[in-house]
Design a protein around this motif. Structure first.
Motif: not given
Length: 183
Positions: A40-59
């Motif tokens: 409802e805060r039309l100027e802007g608001h918080f969102t949250a993201s996940a940078w998901i990586v595999n355990r070997r850090r290749t993908h």
């Protein structure tokens, strides 16, 4: 986590990336707005993201976002939830079907303030995206949600070819390569 903890983390957050540090103060200021976590805060608001990586850090796991038509990290609106770590985890699970998700670190991994284009009944506005790094089992089956056209594990070497130029994703990719907590 609540707005007090988020504000404290933001005040301590440091980054060598000029484009990212340029908007830290606007994130801090937003924490005091009672509507900061709501659409409802039309100027802007918080969102949250996940940078998901595999355990070997290749993908990294990216989604072809249905509304924006671009390859992005998984995430979404806080919808009133002030615990952005929980929001990032919930969105990652909902959008991927993954159950093997683990939070790598409870500190902020990345910040991005970006414009969301106008759509019917929703004016152009900013997303103040707080991002956390998660890891998951690359062999676990994926389940595409209604918010996505596709999901794919992309090799780090192929991210640029897949997404083109997106400075915020390239920044997270570079951070992943350099981060000591990931070794």
């Amino acid at each position: 986590m609540d707005r007090t903890i988020l504000k404290s983390q933001l005040e301590r957050y440091r980054t060598p990336y000029e484009e990212e540090s340029a908007f830290i103060d606007s994130f801090i200021d937003l924490t005091s707005d009672p509507l900061a976590y709501k659409r409802e805060r039309l100027e802007g608001h918080f969102t949250a993201s996940a940078w998901i990586v595999n355990r070997r850090r290749t993908h990294t796991l990216l989604t072809l976002h249905r509304k924006l038509g671009r390859w992005l990290q998984l995430g979404g609106h806080a919808d009133g939830d002030e615990n952005l770590i929980e929001v990032a985890m919930k969105e990652a699970k909902e959008e991927s079907g993954l159950t093997s998700l683990d939070l790598v670190d409870s500190t902020i991994f990345d910040l991005d303030k970006h414009i969301i284009p106008e759509r019917p009944h929703v004016p152009e506005h900013y997303h103040f995206d707080v991002r956390y790094i998660l890891e998951a089992d690359i062999n676990e089956p994926l389940h595409i949600s209604d918010e996505s056209i596709s999901l794919a594990w992309i090799t780090f070497d192929s991210v640029v070819d897949m997404i083109g130029y997106n400075p915020s994703i390239l920044r997270m990719l570079e951070k992943t390569s350099k981060s000591e907590i990931l070794l």
